[in-house]
Design a protein around this motif. Structure first.
Motif, PDB file in Angstrom:
ATOM      1  N   ASP A  90       8.052 -10.204  13.567  1.00  0.00           N
ATOM      2  CA  ASP A  90       8.706 -11.431  14.031  1.00  0.00           C
ATOM      3  C   ASP A  90      10.045 -11.163  14.701  1.00  0.00           C
ATOM      4  OD1 ASP A  90       6.572 -12.887  13.056  1.00  0.00           O
ATOM      5  OD2 ASP A  90       7.616 -13.567  11.237  1.00  0.00           O
ATOM      6  N   VAL A  91      10.747 -10.123  14.263  1.00  0.00           N
ATOM      7  CA  VAL A  91      12.085  -9.845  14.804  1.00  0.00           C
ATOM      8  C   VAL A  91      12.108  -8.682  15.795  1.00  0.00           C
ATOM      9  CG1 VAL A  91      13.257 -10.829  12.799  1.00  0.00           C
ATOM     10  CG2 VAL A  91      12.780  -8.372  12.872  1.00  0.00           C
ATOM     11  N   GLY A  92      10.938  -8.183  16.150  1.00  0.00           N
ATOM     12  CA  GLY A  92      10.867  -7.108  17.126  1.00  0.00           C
ATOM     13  C   GLY A  92      11.168  -5.729  16.571  1.00  0.00           C
ATOM     14  N   GLY A  93      11.049  -5.547  15.263  1.00  0.00           N
ATOM     15  CA  GLY A  93      11.345  -4.254  14.655  1.00  0.00           C
ATOM     16  C   GLY A  93      10.123  -3.532  14.117  1.00  0.00           C
ATOM     17  N   LEU A  94       8.967  -3.850  14.671  1.00  0.00           N
ATOM     18  CA  LEU A  94       7.716  -3.310  14.141  1.00  0.00           C
ATOM     19  C   LEU A  94       7.628  -1.789  14.278  1.00  0.00           C
ATOM     20  CD1 LEU A  94       5.165  -4.157  12.738  1.00  0.00           C
ATOM     21  CD2 LEU A  94       4.131  -4.576  14.965  1.00  0.00           C
ATOM     22  N   ASN A  95       8.017  -1.245  15.411  1.00  0.00           N
ATOM     23  CA  ASN A  95       7.934   0.208  15.595  1.00  0.00           C
ATOM     24  C   ASN A  95       8.782   0.951  14.572  1.00  0.00           C
ATOM     25  OD1 ASN A  95       6.144   0.000  17.716  1.00  0.00           O
ATOM     26  ND2 ASN A  95       7.731   0.085  19.284  1.00  0.00           N
ATOM     27  N   ALA A  96       9.991   0.482  14.328  1.00  0.00           N
ATOM     28  CA  ALA A  96      10.871   1.133  13.354  1.00  0.00           C
ATOM     29  C   ALA A  96      10.299   1.019  11.946  1.00  0.00           C
ATOM     30  CB  ALA A  96      12.269   0.520  13.408  1.00  0.00           C
ATOM     31  N   TYR A  97       9.753  -0.155  11.599  1.00  0.00           N
ATOM     32  CA  TYR A  97       9.170  -0.338  10.269  1.00  0.00           C
ATOM     33  C   TYR A  97       7.998   0.616  10.063  1.00  0.00           C
ATOM     34  CZ  TYR A  97       7.240  -2.297   6.064  1.00  0.00           C
ATOM     35  OH  TYR A  97       6.774  -2.429   4.774  1.00  0.00           O
ATOM     36  N   GLU A  98       7.077   0.654  11.021  1.00  0.00           N
ATOM     37  CA  GLU A  98       5.897   1.513  10.893  1.00  0.00           C
ATOM     38  C   GLU A  98       6.271   2.990  10.866  1.00  0.00           C
ATOM     39  OE1 GLU A  98       3.019   0.437  13.868  1.00  0.00           O
ATOM     40  OE2 GLU A  98       2.536  -1.449  12.855  1.00  0.00           O
ATOM     41  N   ALA A  99       7.298   3.381  11.618  1.00  0.00           N
ATOM     42  CA  ALA A  99       7.729   4.780  11.626  1.00  0.00           C
ATOM     43  C   ALA A  99       8.292   5.198  10.268  1.00  0.00           C
ATOM     44  CB  ALA A  99       8.782   4.999  12.713  1.00  0.00           C
TER      45      ALA A  99
ATOM     46  N   GLN B  82       0.837  -1.188   0.000  1.00  0.00           N
ATOM     47  CA  GLN B  82       0.000   0.000   0.000  1.00  0.00           C
ATOM     48  C   GLN B  82       0.878   1.247   0.000  1.00  0.00           C
ATOM     49  OE1 GLN B  82      -3.183  -0.033   2.877  1.00  0.00           O
ATOM     50  NE2 GLN B  82      -2.951   2.148   3.291  1.00  0.00           N
ATOM     51  N   ILE B  83       0.507   2.207  -0.839  1.00  0.00           N
ATOM     52  CA  ILE B  83       1.190   3.493  -0.932  1.00  0.00           C
ATOM     53  C   ILE B  83       0.172   4.574  -0.607  1.00  0.00           C
ATOM     54  CG2 ILE B  83       2.456   5.078  -2.449  1.00  0.00           C
ATOM     55  CD1 ILE B  83       2.815   2.552  -4.330  1.00  0.00           C
ATOM     56  N   GLU B  84       0.605   5.607   0.112  1.00  0.00           N
ATOM     57  CA  GLU B  84      -0.253   6.761   0.380  1.00  0.00           C
ATOM     58  C   GLU B  84       0.495   8.015  -0.038  1.00  0.00           C
ATOM     59  OE1 GLU B  84      -1.651   6.680   4.449  1.00  0.00           O
ATOM     60  OE2 GLU B  84      -1.800   4.493   4.356  1.00  0.00           O
ATOM     61  N   LEU B  85      -0.156   8.829  -0.877  1.00  0.00           N
ATOM     62  CA  LEU B  85       0.432  10.071  -1.392  1.00  0.00           C
ATOM     63  C   LEU B  85      -0.496  11.223  -1.030  1.00  0.00           C
ATOM     64  CD1 LEU B  85       1.316   8.758  -4.969  1.00  0.00           C
ATOM     65  CD2 LEU B  85       2.797   8.783  -2.952  1.00  0.00           C
ATOM     66  N   ARG B  86       0.038  12.247  -0.357  1.00  0.00           N
ATOM     67  CA  ARG B  86      -0.801  13.345   0.133  1.00  0.00           C
ATOM     68  C   ARG B  86      -0.553  14.636  -0.621  1.00  0.00           C
ATOM     69  NH1 ARG B  86      -0.527  13.772   5.995  1.00  0.00           N
ATOM     70  NH2 ARG B  86      -2.411  12.536   5.981  1.00  0.00           N
ATOM     71  N   GLY B  87      -1.664  15.346  -0.886  1.00  0.00           N
ATOM     72  CA  GLY B  87      -1.620  16.703  -1.407  1.00  0.00           C
ATOM     73  C   GLY B  87      -1.368  16.808  -2.892  1.00  0.00           C
ATOM     74  N   PRO B  88      -1.357  18.052  -3.368  1.00  0.00           N
ATOM     75  CA  PRO B  88      -1.204  18.285  -4.803  1.00  0.00           C
ATOM     76  C   PRO B  88       0.162  17.878  -5.352  1.00  0.00           C
ATOM     77  CG  PRO B  88      -1.223  20.361  -3.600  1.00  0.00           C
ATOM     78  CD  PRO B  88      -1.560  19.282  -2.618  1.00  0.00           C
ATOM     79  N   ASP B  89       1.170  17.824  -4.473  1.00  0.00           N
ATOM     80  CA  ASP B  89       2.493  17.394  -4.933  1.00  0.00           C
ATOM     81  C   ASP B  89       2.728  15.905  -4.707  1.00  0.00           C
ATOM     82  OD1 ASP B  89       2.559  17.611  -2.199  1.00  0.00           O
ATOM     83  OD2 ASP B  89       4.542  18.534  -2.109  1.00  0.00           O
ATOM     84  N   ALA B  90       1.694  15.179  -4.249  1.00  0.00           N
ATOM     85  CA  ALA B  90       1.739  13.721  -4.060  1.00  0.00           C
ATOM     86  C   ALA B  90       2.923  13.291  -3.194  1.00  0.00           C
ATOM     87  CB  ALA B  90       1.749  13.006  -5.407  1.00  0.00           C
ATOM     88  N   THR B  91       3.049  13.918  -2.038  1.00  0.00           N
ATOM     89  CA  THR B  91       4.122  13.572  -1.101  1.00  0.00           C
ATOM     90  C   THR B  91       3.861  12.201  -0.487  1.00  0.00           C
ATOM     91  OG1 THR B  91       4.430  15.898  -0.548  1.00  0.00           O
ATOM     92  CG2 THR B  91       5.305  14.287   1.012  1.00  0.00           C
ATOM     93  N   PRO B  92       4.816  11.274  -0.602  1.00  0.00           N
ATOM     94  CA  PRO B  92       4.623   9.950  -0.006  1.00  0.00           C
ATOM     95  C   PRO B  92       4.571  10.037   1.520  1.00  0.00           C
ATOM     96  CG  PRO B  92       6.314   9.879  -1.697  1.00  0.00           C
ATOM     97  CD  PRO B  92       6.027  11.333  -1.428  1.00  0.00           C
ATOM     98  N   ILE B  93       3.547   9.413   2.088  1.00  0.00           N
ATOM     99  CA  ILE B  93       3.444   9.341   3.542  1.00  0.00           C
ATOM    100  C   ILE B  93       3.445   7.888   4.032  1.00  0.00           C
ATOM    101  CG2 ILE B  93       2.378  11.602   3.842  1.00  0.00           C
ATOM    102  CD1 ILE B  93      -0.344  10.221   4.039  1.00  0.00           C
ATOM    103  N   ALA B  94       3.315   6.930   3.121  1.00  0.00           N
ATOM    104  CA  ALA B  94       3.398   5.511   3.471  1.00  0.00           C
ATOM    105  C   ALA B  94       3.704   4.705   2.223  1.00  0.00           C
ATOM    106  CB  ALA B  94       2.102   5.024   4.102  1.00  0.00           C
ATOM    107  N   ALA B  95       4.411   3.608   2.414  1.00  0.00           N
ATOM    108  CA  ALA B  95       4.670   2.620   1.359  1.00  0.00           C
ATOM    109  C   ALA B  95       5.006   1.322   2.071  1.00  0.00           C
ATOM    110  CB  ALA B  95       5.803   3.060   0.438  1.00  0.00           C
TER     111      ALA B  95
END
Length: 103
Positions: free
Chosen positions: A53-62, A29-42
């Motif tokens: 599984d490896v305890g790195g969920l917070n870093a991945y989500e951030a 999933q990709i999320e692009l915000r605003g008229p300049d389509a700034t990526p906010i998630a991928a």
């Protein structure tokens, strides 16, 4: 069969790009915000699960965010626009590069 599409959420001016697996779950999933389509998630579901599984969920989500948590069959109120695999992959590469270099 894998499918790709995008949908716009007008309230927040966000375009959502989805890669849907054969069972209707969001694989990427990709999320692009605003008229300049700034990526906010991928985010990738497989990467998210690996990070969990490896305890790195917070870093991945951030860095990359998360994918939708319910299958597409349960969604309401979206107007999907078909994408080709190449269109999705181009947006994916752009968003991932942006997120890696700005977060």
């Amino acid at each position: 069969m894998t499918q790709w599409f995008r949908a716009h959420w007008g309230e927040e001016d966000v375009w959502f790009y989805f890669e849907i697996d054969a069972d209707g779950w969001v694989a990427r999933q990709i999320e692009l915000r605003g008229p300049d389509a700034t990526p906010i998630a991928a985010a990738s579901l497989a990467e998210w699960q690996d990070a969990q599984d490896v305890g790195g969920l917070n870093a991945y989500e951030a860095t990359y965010g998360i994918t939708a948590e319910i299958p597409i069959q349960e969604w309401e109120g979206y107007d999907p626009q078909p994408l080709t695999r190449d269109e999705f992959e181009t947006a994916w590469r752009h968003a991932r590069h942006h997120l890696r270099t700005t977060r």
